[in-house]
Design a protein around this motif. Structure first.
Motif, PDB file in Angstrom:
ATOM      1  N   ALA A  93      62.141  41.028  98.028  1.00 42.96           N
ATOM      2  CA  ALA A  93      60.958  40.113  98.083  1.00 42.96           C
ATOM      3  C   ALA A  93      61.517  38.793  98.732  1.00 42.96           C
ATOM      4  CB  ALA A  93      60.557  39.961  96.722  1.00 42.96           C
ATOM      5  N   GLY A  94      60.430  38.132  99.684  1.00 45.29           N
ATOM      6  CA  GLY A  94      60.811  36.690 100.023  1.00 45.29           C
ATOM      7  C   GLY A  94      61.732  36.970 101.374  1.00 45.29           C
ATOM      8  N   ALA A  97      67.675  41.976  93.850  1.00 49.77           N
ATOM      9  CA  ALA A  97      69.174  41.974  94.354  1.00 49.77           C
ATOM     10  C   ALA A  97      69.249  40.820  95.152  1.00 49.77           C
ATOM     11  CB  ALA A  97      69.527  43.364  94.602  1.00 49.77           C
ATOM     12  N   PHE A  98      68.275  40.811  96.117  1.00 49.40           N
ATOM     13  CA  PHE A  98      68.377  39.909  97.534  1.00 49.40           C
ATOM     14  C   PHE A  98      67.203  39.013  97.611  1.00 49.40           C
ATOM     15  CE2 PHE A  98      70.993  43.587  98.440  1.00 49.40           C
ATOM     16  CZ  PHE A  98      72.136  43.013  98.670  1.00 49.40           C
ATOM     17  N   HIS A  99      66.516  38.713  96.338  1.00 45.50           N
ATOM     18  CA  HIS A  99      65.390  38.132  96.260  1.00 45.50           C
ATOM     19  C   HIS A  99      65.269  36.735  97.131  1.00 45.50           C
ATOM     20  CE1 HIS A  99      61.723  36.899  93.494  1.00 45.50           C
ATOM     21  NE2 HIS A  99      61.443  37.059  94.514  1.00 45.50           N
ATOM     22  N   ASN A 100      64.638  36.557  98.202  1.00 44.43           N
ATOM     23  CA  ASN A 100      64.164  35.446  98.735  1.00 44.43           C
ATOM     24  C   ASN A 100      65.579  34.722  99.523  1.00 44.43           C
ATOM     25  OD1 ASN A 100      62.351  33.282  99.376  1.00 44.43           O
ATOM     26  ND2 ASN A 100      63.670  31.927  98.204  1.00 44.43           N
ATOM     27  N   TYR A 101      66.325  35.931  99.950  1.00 42.67           N
ATOM     28  CA  TYR A 101      67.517  35.637 101.042  1.00 42.67           C
ATOM     29  C   TYR A 101      67.140  35.723 102.279  1.00 42.67           C
ATOM     30  CZ  TYR A 101      72.312  34.697 102.071  1.00 42.67           C
ATOM     31  OH  TYR A 101      73.625  34.518 102.536  1.00 42.67           O
ATOM     32  N   GLN A 102      66.637  34.672 103.092  1.00 40.49           N
ATOM     33  CA  GLN A 102      66.207  34.557 104.288  1.00 40.49           C
ATOM     34  C   GLN A 102      67.228  34.630 105.387  1.00 40.49           C
ATOM     35  OE1 GLN A 102      63.364  31.480 104.206  1.00 40.49           O
ATOM     36  NE2 GLN A 102      62.413  32.239 102.497  1.00 40.49           N
ATOM     37  N   PHE A 105      59.645  45.004  98.767  1.00 39.54           N
ATOM     38  CA  PHE A 105      59.797  44.288 100.152  1.00 39.54           C
ATOM     39  C   PHE A 105      58.442  43.303 100.151  1.00 39.54           C
ATOM     40  CE2 PHE A 105      61.729  48.366 100.533  1.00 39.54           C
ATOM     41  CZ  PHE A 105      63.055  47.953 101.294  1.00 39.54           C
ATOM     42  N   SER A 106      58.183  42.632  99.173  1.00 40.48           N
ATOM     43  CA  SER A 106      56.993  41.851  99.116  1.00 40.48           C
ATOM     44  C   SER A 106      57.665  40.545 100.132  1.00 40.48           C
ATOM     45  CB  SER A 106      56.808  41.128  97.693  1.00 40.48           C
ATOM     46  OG  SER A 106      55.839  40.109  97.914  1.00 40.48           O
ATOM     47  N   GLY A 107      56.713  40.120 101.010  1.00 39.37           N
ATOM     48  CA  GLY A 107      57.005  39.208 102.180  1.00 39.37           C
ATOM     49  C   GLY A 107      57.660  39.597 103.406  1.00 39.37           C
ATOM     50  N   VAL A 108      58.141  40.822 103.391  1.00 37.20           N
ATOM     51  CA  VAL A 108      58.498  41.578 104.495  1.00 37.20           C
ATOM     52  C   VAL A 108      57.586  41.890 105.377  1.00 37.20           C
ATOM     53  CG1 VAL A 108      60.011  43.304 105.756  1.00 37.20           C
ATOM     54  CG2 VAL A 108      60.666  42.096 103.467  1.00 37.20           C
ATOM     55  N   TYR A 166      66.963  32.993  94.601  1.00 35.81           N
ATOM     56  CA  TYR A 166      65.529  32.663  94.611  1.00 35.81           C
ATOM     57  C   TYR A 166      65.041  31.274  94.405  1.00 35.81           C
ATOM     58  CZ  TYR A 166      60.895  32.088  92.402  1.00 35.81           C
ATOM     59  OH  TYR A 166      59.568  31.985  92.093  1.00 35.81           O
ATOM     60  N   ASN A 167      66.250  30.579  93.899  1.00 34.13           N
ATOM     61  CA  ASN A 167      65.796  28.950  93.527  1.00 34.13           C
ATOM     62  C   ASN A 167      65.942  28.229  94.795  1.00 34.13           C
ATOM     63  OD1 ASN A 167      65.524  29.183  90.489  1.00 34.13           O
ATOM     64  ND2 ASN A 167      67.240  30.377  91.299  1.00 34.13           N
ATOM     65  N   THR A 168      66.511  28.339  95.841  1.00 32.60           N
ATOM     66  CA  THR A 168      66.594  27.314  96.945  1.00 32.60           C
ATOM     67  C   THR A 168      65.941  28.365  98.244  1.00 32.60           C
ATOM     68  OG1 THR A 168      68.769  28.126  97.362  1.00 32.60           O
ATOM     69  CG2 THR A 168      68.394  26.332  96.123  1.00 32.60           C
ATOM     70  N   PRO A 169      65.537  27.510  99.197  1.00 32.58           N
ATOM     71  CA  PRO A 169      65.005  28.105 100.392  1.00 32.58           C
ATOM     72  C   PRO A 169      66.263  29.058 101.121  1.00 32.58           C
ATOM     73  CG  PRO A 169      64.553  25.826 100.699  1.00 32.58           C
ATOM     74  CD  PRO A 169      65.501  26.152  99.338  1.00 32.58           C
ATOM     75  N   GLY A 170      65.878  30.532 101.097  1.00 31.11           N
ATOM     76  CA  GLY A 170      66.943  31.252 101.317  1.00 31.11           C
ATOM     77  C   GLY A 170      67.722  31.409 102.787  1.00 31.11           C
ATOM     78  N   ASP A 171      67.169  30.403 103.701  1.00 27.97           N
ATOM     79  CA  ASP A 171      67.819  30.067 104.879  1.00 27.97           C
ATOM     80  C   ASP A 171      69.020  29.054 104.357  1.00 27.97           C
ATOM     81  OD1 ASP A 171      65.818  28.247 104.450  1.00 27.97           O
ATOM     82  OD2 ASP A 171      65.181  28.180 106.708  1.00 27.97           O
ATOM     83  N   THR A 172      68.890  28.358 103.485  1.00 37.35           N
ATOM     84  CA  THR A 172      69.940  27.195 103.395  1.00 37.35           C
ATOM     85  C   THR A 172      70.985  27.728 102.487  1.00 37.35           C
ATOM     86  OG1 THR A 172      68.104  25.480 103.274  1.00 37.35           O
ATOM     87  CG2 THR A 172      70.098  24.938 102.139  1.00 37.35           C
ATOM     88  N   LEU A 173      70.561  28.649 101.481  1.00 33.91           N
ATOM     89  CA  LEU A 173      71.812  29.182 100.606  1.00 33.91           C
ATOM     90  C   LEU A 173      72.700  30.076 101.247  1.00 33.91           C
ATOM     91  CD1 LEU A 173      71.742  29.863  96.838  1.00 33.91           C
ATOM     92  CD2 LEU A 173      72.290  31.716  98.490  1.00 33.91           C
ATOM     93  N   ARG A 174      73.865  29.964 100.961  1.00 33.32           N
ATOM     94  CA  ARG A 174      74.605  31.060 101.651  1.00 33.32           C
ATOM     95  C   ARG A 174      75.407  31.789 100.406  1.00 33.32           C
ATOM     96  NH1 ARG A 174      79.170  27.242 104.271  1.00 33.32           N
ATOM     97  NH2 ARG A 174      78.997  26.412 102.379  1.00 33.32           N
TER      98      ARG A 174
END
Length: 348
Positions: free
Chosen positions: A146-147, A121-126, A169-172, A88-96
């Motif tokens: 979400a996210g 469980a996968f919050h904001n994981y882009q 699925f908020s944000g999907v 959740y805490n970092t942009p999900g396309d940056t975090l691995r």
């Protein structure tokens, strides 16, 4: 004593902390445990952890690598508090996010047997573009995806819609493609949580069509309409006086088993003559040259050459090294005795 839980705000404001390995045996990461660790880039979480409490990683804005030492099923079962998942805490396309040694990205396939995907469980994981939910899942928690704004396809194996919340699925996109099993479409459409959330719910059916090269020689059990992802089993049964040679796709497996992914048509190819269990299996070699097929290394056994449609071109006893001119370029199958058929490409 062995450490089993971190203290609340245990590393609060430790701006010099860049990486941390949580000891094996820890079962709970407390509220705000790593709050404000603004230089933390990597954290390793053991599979003993079952709870990560609220804001455990809040303010960890440079966290780019989360290494979870358990399985995907175990990750889905962690009790995450509000905004507790480090994704959740970092942009999900940056975090691995690594589950074991595997980087989780692209297609996420939740394993069969998981009954619930817990909150966040996968919050904001882009890094996710699609997700597959097995039939065993009965609930998807608040903020679970979400996210995850890049998810465009959700493959549901559940015949009964699992429960979801308004934020699961908020944000999907509400126009994301939701593929549901054959016969389950109406159940999803009338379910308010699903029917009101997504506008592009479709039934995902796969047609498996079977045939035989000669209806007097045998029959195929199996085939029909399946849900995408189902396991298909086709069994070819020869009538007395005949034997099974192979399938039109070149396989000689019987039963033939595969996962239903797209419509497919398969022919079972039979030939005349019983296959004796005491028949000698001689070594032989099949070759193709100048539009012809030759067989060497054996002599006197019955063999057949048939094209990809199952039409028999040659059926006689082998003459070692004799060349058999084929009518056209293409793929042919050669069956010697009860040995597996071999695929041969003929080019003139």
């Amino acid at each position: 004593p062995n450490l089993t839980t971190t203290n609340s705000y245990m590393f609060n404001g430790c701006t010099s902390l860049e990486s941390f390995v949580i000891p094996d045996g820890v079962t709970s990461i407390a509220v705000g445990a790593f709050y404000g660790c603004s230089k933390l880039t990597s954290v390793t979480i053991p599979n003993s952890v079952t709870t990560i409490e609220s804001q455990a990683f809040s303010g960890c804005s440079k966290l780019t690598s989360v290494n979870y030492m358990g399985t995907l099923a175990q990750w889905c079962n962690i009790d995450f508090g509000s905004y507790a998942n480090p994704t959740y805490n970092t942009p999900g396309d940056t975090l691995r996010l690594f589950i074991g040694d595997t980087l989780l990205e692209g297609s996420l396939v939740i394993p069969e047997g998981v009954e619930a995907i817990k909150n966040y469980a996968f919050h904001n994981y882009q890094r996710l573009s699609s997700v597959t939910i097995p039939n065993s899942v009965t609930s998807i928690g608040a903020g679970a995806f979400a996210g995850c704004t890049n998810i465009n396809t959700i493959r549901m194996r559940c015949t009964i819609p699992p429960s979801i919340t308004g934020t699961s699925f908020s944000g999907v996109s509400n126009n994301a493609l939701v593929k549901v099993p054959c016969g389950a479409l109406q159940g999803y459409l009338i379910n308010q949580d699903w029917g009101n959330r997504f506008t592009n719910i479709i039934e995902s059916c796969v047609n498996v069509t079977t045939s035989v090269n000669e209806i007097v020689m045998g029959v195929v059990n199996g085939g029909g309409t399946y849900s995408e992802g189902d396991t298909v089993s086709l069994v070819a049964k020869a009538f007395p006086g005949n034997h099974f040679v192979g399938w039109s796709n070149g396989s000689t497996e019987n039963p033939l088993m595969f996962v239903a992914e797209s419509d497919i048509s398969l022919m079972a190819i039979f030939d005349t003559g019983e296959v004796g269990i005491e028949e000698v299996r001689e070594a032989y070699k099949v070759a193709s040259e100048n539009g012809s097929i030759s067989i060497s290394g054996t002599s006197g056994q019955m063999f057949s050459i048939f094209d990809i449609t199952g039409r028999i071109i040659v059926c006689e006893k082998i003459e070692n090294g004799k060349q058999y001119l084929m009518p056209h370029n293409g793929v042919y199958m050669v069956q010697v005795g009860n040995c597996p058929a071999q695929k041969v490409v003929v080019i003139k």
